[in-house]
Write a protein that holds these residues in place. Structure first.
Motif, PDB file in Angstrom:
ATOM      1  N   GLU A  76      -2.195  74.896  44.879  1.00  0.00           N
ATOM      2  CA  GLU A  76      -1.184  74.184  44.085  1.00  0.00           C
ATOM      3  C   GLU A  76      -1.709  73.890  42.686  1.00  0.00           C
ATOM      4  N   ILE A  77      -0.763  73.731  41.770  1.00  0.00           N
ATOM      5  CA  ILE A  77      -1.104  73.360  40.402  1.00  0.00           C
ATOM      6  C   ILE A  77      -0.548  71.954  40.189  1.00  0.00           C
ATOM      7  N   LYS A  78      -1.458  70.986  39.984  1.00  0.00           N
ATOM      8  CA  LYS A  78      -1.019  69.601  39.737  1.00  0.00           C
ATOM      9  C   LYS A  78      -1.530  69.207  38.370  1.00  0.00           C
ATOM     10  N   ASP A  79      -0.609  68.941  37.445  1.00  0.00           N
ATOM     11  CA  ASP A  79      -0.968  68.754  36.040  1.00  0.00           C
ATOM     12  C   ASP A  79      -1.751  69.991  35.619  1.00  0.00           C
ATOM     13  N   THR A  80      -3.017  69.832  35.294  1.00  0.00           N
ATOM     14  CA  THR A  80      -3.781  71.027  34.921  1.00  0.00           C
ATOM     15  C   THR A  80      -4.775  71.410  36.012  1.00  0.00           C
ATOM     16  N   GLU A  81      -4.745  70.654  37.125  1.00  0.00           N
ATOM     17  CA  GLU A  81      -5.716  70.897  38.201  1.00  0.00           C
ATOM     18  C   GLU A  81      -5.206  71.955  39.182  1.00  0.00           C
TER      19      GLU A  81
END
Ligand code: FMN
Length: 163
Positions: A76-81
């Motif tokens: 998954e992509i959460k914000d830039t993480e």
């Protein structure tokens, strides 16, 4: 893993948009990926046997990886993480057959881009317990310089140790 389609514009458009917005072409392109992801996530342990082609994975194996490394399903992509989504505790063993020998410390080790790549991409989706078994010098087998039983003996021992 034979003759898998490569990811294309329909696949990418579908993977990065909500299912309810998918066109029929996007849904069709993602179907095989959905099946491969489901199969992949149903396994507690992955054992991947693969040849080395031009110092890396063959195109069919890369096509399989492109289908199972899927946003929202295995990462998954959460914000830039970026975060792996494969449940913790899974394990992978890679058995890499190659004509030449790429053992660590040997003169050709630096040409092995396959083992580090496989470990990196599995780590990325959340599988950090990985093991590589290098089945090098396979050319000696096809050229009749070594008996199959002698070629396999140390590899079988490594496979048992990795289990
Ligand atoms: C297209 C192609 C590329 C290959 N590239 C490499 C390579 O980069 N390094 C190597 O040691 N062997 C290479 N080989 C040899 C294969 O890795 C070797 O034949 C294989 O691992 C043994 O499995 P097989 O019995 O399925 O051929 C290549 C073979 C093919 C057909």
């Amino acid at each position: 893993m034979t003759n898998l389609p490569f990811v294309d514009v329909q696949w990418i458009g579908g993977a990065y948009s909500p299912p309810e917005e998918h066109t029929p072409e996007q849904s069709a392109a993602l179907r095989i990926s959905d099946d491969l992801v489901a199969e992949f996530l149903s396994a507690d342990e992955i054992v991947l046997g693969t040849p080395m082609y031009n110092f890396n994975v063959p195109a069919n194996v890369k096509a399989w990886i492109d289908h199972i490394v899927r946003v929202g399903k295995t990462f998954e992509i959460k914000d830039t993480e970026l975060k792996g989504l494969v449940p913790a505790g899974r394990k992978a063993t890679f058995i890499v057959a190659s004509g030449s020998n790429f053992k660590a410390g040997g003169p050709r080790a630096h040409h092995d881009h396959e083992s580090p790549y496989l470990q990196a991409i599995f780590n990325f989706i959340g599988i950090t317990d990985t093991n590589v078994i290098l089945a090098g010098d396979a050319k000696d087998l096809s050229q009749g310089k070594v008996k199959e039983v002698d070629f396999l003996k140390p590899l079988i021992e490594e496979v048992i140790a990795a289990a």
